[in-house]
Design a protein around this motif. Structure first.
Motif, mmCIF file in Angstrom:
data_model
loop_
_atom_site.group_PDB
_atom_site.id
_atom_site.type_symbol
_atom_site.label_atom_id
_atom_site.label_comp_id
_atom_site.label_asym_id
_atom_site.label_seq_id
_atom_site.Cartn_x
_atom_site.Cartn_y
_atom_site.Cartn_z
ATOM 1 N N TYR A 7 31.898 -30.045 -45.191
ATOM 2 C CA TYR A 7 31.928 -29.197 -44.005
ATOM 3 C C TYR A 7 30.540 -28.963 -43.422
ATOM 4 C CZ TYR A 7 30.928 -25.925 -47.745
ATOM 5 O OH TYR A 7 30.397 -25.323 -48.840
ATOM 6 N N LEU A 9 27.545 -29.012 -41.085
ATOM 7 C CA LEU A 9 27.582 -29.055 -39.628
ATOM 8 C C LEU A 9 26.287 -29.615 -39.063
ATOM 9 C CD1 LEU A 9 29.037 -25.499 -38.951
ATOM 10 C CD2 LEU A 9 30.282 -27.640 -39.234
ATOM 11 N N GLN A 13 26.542 -28.198 -33.635
ATOM 12 C CA GLN A 13 27.755 -27.495 -34.047
ATOM 13 C C GLN A 13 27.427 -26.100 -34.567
ATOM 14 O OE1 GLN A 13 29.241 -30.416 -36.789
ATOM 15 N NE2 GLN A 13 30.476 -31.426 -35.224
ATOM 16 N N ARG A 14 26.318 -25.966 -35.304
ATOM 17 C CA ARG A 14 25.894 -24.643 -35.776
ATOM 18 C C ARG A 14 25.603 -23.717 -34.592
ATOM 19 N NH1 ARG A 14 22.143 -27.388 -39.093
ATOM 20 N NH2 ARG A 14 23.235 -28.006 -40.954
ATOM 21 N N VAL A 17 28.950 -22.593 -32.976
ATOM 22 C CA VAL A 17 29.630 -21.586 -33.792
ATOM 23 C C VAL A 17 28.914 -20.240 -33.679
ATOM 24 C CG1 VAL A 17 30.202 -20.911 -36.160
ATOM 25 C CG2 VAL A 17 30.640 -23.248 -35.394
ATOM 26 N N ARG A 21 30.396 -16.721 -31.962
ATOM 27 C CA ARG A 21 30.457 -15.451 -32.711
ATOM 28 C C ARG A 21 29.709 -14.346 -31.975
ATOM 29 N NH1 ARG A 21 29.547 -17.818 -38.805
ATOM 30 N NH2 ARG A 21 31.677 -18.586 -39.044
ATOM 31 N N LEU A 55 34.742 -29.899 -35.118
ATOM 32 C CA LEU A 55 34.769 -28.722 -35.990
ATOM 33 C C LEU A 55 36.172 -28.472 -36.519
ATOM 34 C CD1 LEU A 55 32.409 -26.411 -33.933
ATOM 35 C CD2 LEU A 55 32.001 -27.195 -36.276
ATOM 36 N N ARG A 56 37.184 -28.623 -35.646
ATOM 37 C CA ARG A 56 38.579 -28.450 -36.069
ATOM 38 C C ARG A 56 38.947 -29.461 -37.149
ATOM 39 N NH1 ARG A 56 40.774 -29.326 -31.239
ATOM 40 N NH2 ARG A 56 39.588 -27.791 -30.127
ATOM 41 N N ARG A 58 37.059 -30.624 -39.331
ATOM 42 C CA ARG A 58 36.403 -30.203 -40.567
ATOM 43 C C ARG A 58 36.967 -28.891 -41.105
ATOM 44 N NH1 ARG A 58 30.112 -31.836 -40.123
ATOM 45 N NH2 ARG A 58 30.474 -34.001 -39.625
ATOM 46 N N LEU A 60 37.180 -25.920 -39.365
ATOM 47 C CA LEU A 60 36.570 -24.719 -38.794
ATOM 48 C C LEU A 60 37.070 -24.539 -37.370
ATOM 49 C CD1 LEU A 60 34.523 -22.446 -39.235
ATOM 50 C CD2 LEU A 60 32.777 -23.964 -38.343
ATOM 51 N N GLU A 61 37.849 -23.510 -37.147
ATOM 52 C CA GLU A 61 38.438 -23.249 -35.838
ATOM 53 C C GLU A 61 37.548 -22.291 -35.066
ATOM 54 O OE1 GLU A 61 41.070 -23.844 -32.854
ATOM 55 O OE2 GLU A 61 41.349 -24.701 -34.837
ATOM 56 N N VAL A 62 37.081 -22.718 -33.896
ATOM 57 C CA VAL A 62 36.285 -21.871 -33.011
ATOM 58 C C VAL A 62 37.164 -21.541 -31.821
ATOM 59 C CG1 VAL A 62 34.223 -21.727 -31.565
ATOM 60 C CG2 VAL A 62 34.136 -22.962 -33.735
#
Length: 77
Positions: A7, A9, A13-14, A17, A21, A55-56, A58, A60-62
């Motif tokens: 996972y 990133l 991508q970081r 995310v 947030r 991301l999905r 991997r 990780l849902e954003v």
């Protein structure tokens, strides 16, 4: 055995995310894809959509806010 986490990133991508947030904390709702693009310095919303898709994949849902489709969320009509 691999030492790289599945996972892990990319830097982009970081940033996406972290920005999502922060946006939710500040505005109380998820950003749109275009708002995310502007916030991370990308000119194309499709590049953000690409990163969100990766991301999905991997796990990780954003969450993003999109246009209402006008369809029923239960039956799709």
């Amino acid at each position: 055995m691999s030492t790289i986490a599945p996972y892990a990133l990319t830097e982009q991508q970081r940033r996406i995310v972290a920005c999502a947030r922060e946006w939710i904390a500040e505005h109380g709702e998820a950003p749109s894809v275009r708002e995310l693009a502007a916030a991370v310095g990308l000119t194309s919303s499709s590049s953000v959509a690409y990163h969100l898709r990766r991301l999905r994949e991997r796990g990780l849902e954003v969450q993003t806010r999109g246009r209402p489709s006008g369809r029923c969320p239960h039956c799709g009509q």
